[in-house]
Scaffold this motif. Structure first.
Motif, PDB file in Angstrom:
ATOM      1  N   GLU A   1      40.228  39.121  40.460  1.00  0.00           N
ATOM      2  CA  GLU A   1      40.831  40.016  39.371  1.00  0.00           C
ATOM      3  C   GLU A   1      42.278  39.971  39.089  1.00  0.00           C
ATOM      4  O   GLU A   1      42.915  39.949  38.265  1.00  0.00           O
ATOM      5  N   SER A   2      43.046  40.024  40.187  1.00  0.00           N
ATOM      6  CA  SER A   2      44.400  39.921  40.039  1.00  0.00           C
ATOM      7  C   SER A   2      44.881  38.602  39.393  1.00  0.00           C
ATOM      8  O   SER A   2      46.035  38.599  38.712  1.00  0.00           O
ATOM      9  N   CYS A   3      44.282  37.679  39.942  1.00  0.00           N
ATOM     10  CA  CYS A   3      44.738  36.250  39.118  1.00  0.00           C
ATOM     11  C   CYS A   3      44.489  36.315  37.797  1.00  0.00           C
ATOM     12  O   CYS A   3      45.192  35.825  37.008  1.00  0.00           O
ATOM     13  N   ILE A   4      43.310  36.766  37.142  1.00  0.00           N
ATOM     14  CA  ILE A   4      42.934  36.779  35.816  1.00  0.00           C
ATOM     15  C   ILE A   4      43.904  37.708  35.237  1.00  0.00           C
ATOM     16  O   ILE A   4      44.346  37.321  34.073  1.00  0.00           O
ATOM     17  N   ARG A   5      44.430  38.903  35.577  1.00  0.00           N
ATOM     18  CA  ARG A   5      45.179  39.706  35.160  1.00  0.00           C
ATOM     19  C   ARG A   5      46.606  38.974  34.770  1.00  0.00           C
ATOM     20  O   ARG A   5      47.148  39.036  33.785  1.00  0.00           O
ATOM     21  N   ARG A   6      47.128  38.210  35.878  1.00  0.00           N
ATOM     22  CA  ARG A   6      48.368  37.679  35.833  1.00  0.00           C
ATOM     23  C   ARG A   6      48.232  36.524  34.709  1.00  0.00           C
ATOM     24  O   ARG A   6      49.209  36.341  33.964  1.00  0.00           O
ATOM     25  N   CYS A   7      47.075  35.710  34.686  1.00  0.00           N
ATOM     26  CA  CYS A   7      46.884  34.750  33.696  1.00  0.00           C
ATOM     27  C   CYS A   7      46.828  35.136  32.489  1.00  0.00           C
ATOM     28  O   CYS A   7      47.463  34.657  31.477  1.00  0.00           O
ATOM     29  N   ALA A   8      46.299  36.202  32.333  1.00  0.00           N
ATOM     30  CA  ALA A   8      46.286  36.870  30.838  1.00  0.00           C
ATOM     31  C   ALA A   8      47.534  37.443  30.396  1.00  0.00           C
ATOM     32  O   ALA A   8      47.858  37.131  29.249  1.00  0.00           O
ATOM     33  N   GLU A   9      48.142  38.164  31.135  1.00  0.00           N
ATOM     34  CA  GLU A   9      49.441  38.482  30.819  1.00  0.00           C
ATOM     35  C   GLU A   9      50.529  37.466  30.473  1.00  0.00           C
ATOM     36  O   GLU A   9      51.412  37.248  29.673  1.00  0.00           O
TER      37      GLU A   9
END
Length: 102
Positions: free
Chosen positions: A61-69
């Motif tokens: 989840e954290s990785c996806i959030r950073r990636c999307a940002e």
């Protein structure tokens, strides 16, 4: 958009203006969907390692959030650059790029 182009558009019949507007809207929707699909695919490939569960774990989840940002910030920055170049207002980085290309 080039001012001479705007004059040409103003001279177009109303029906052609409507058709052009519809085409532009369709292209914008298509480009938005492409960007969204690219974001989903890239972040999924980069961040999801296994399929142990139905939901993402905290690390994924954290990785996806950073990636999307990052992806969205980059896309906004590129869009701003295109707008600046289109308007002829170059910033120091774009001036540097254009002088190194000449």
């Amino acid at each position: 958009m080039d001012k001479s182009m705007m004059g040409d558009i103003d001279a177009m019949p109303e029906e052609d203006k409507m058709r052009m507007s519809t085409m532009i809207d369709q292209l914008q929707v298509r480009d938005s969907l492409r960007m969204y699909n690219s974001l989903v695919e890239r972040c999924f490939v980069d961040c999801v390692d296994t399929f142990r569960r139905k939901s993402l774990d905290k690390q994924e989840e954290s990785c996806i959030r950073r990636c999307a940002e990052k992806f969205l910030k980059h896309s906004m920055r590129v869009g701003m650059r295109f707008a600046e170049l289109n308007q002829g207002t170059a910033t120091p980085d774009t001036q540097l790029i254009s002088t190194t290309q000449n």
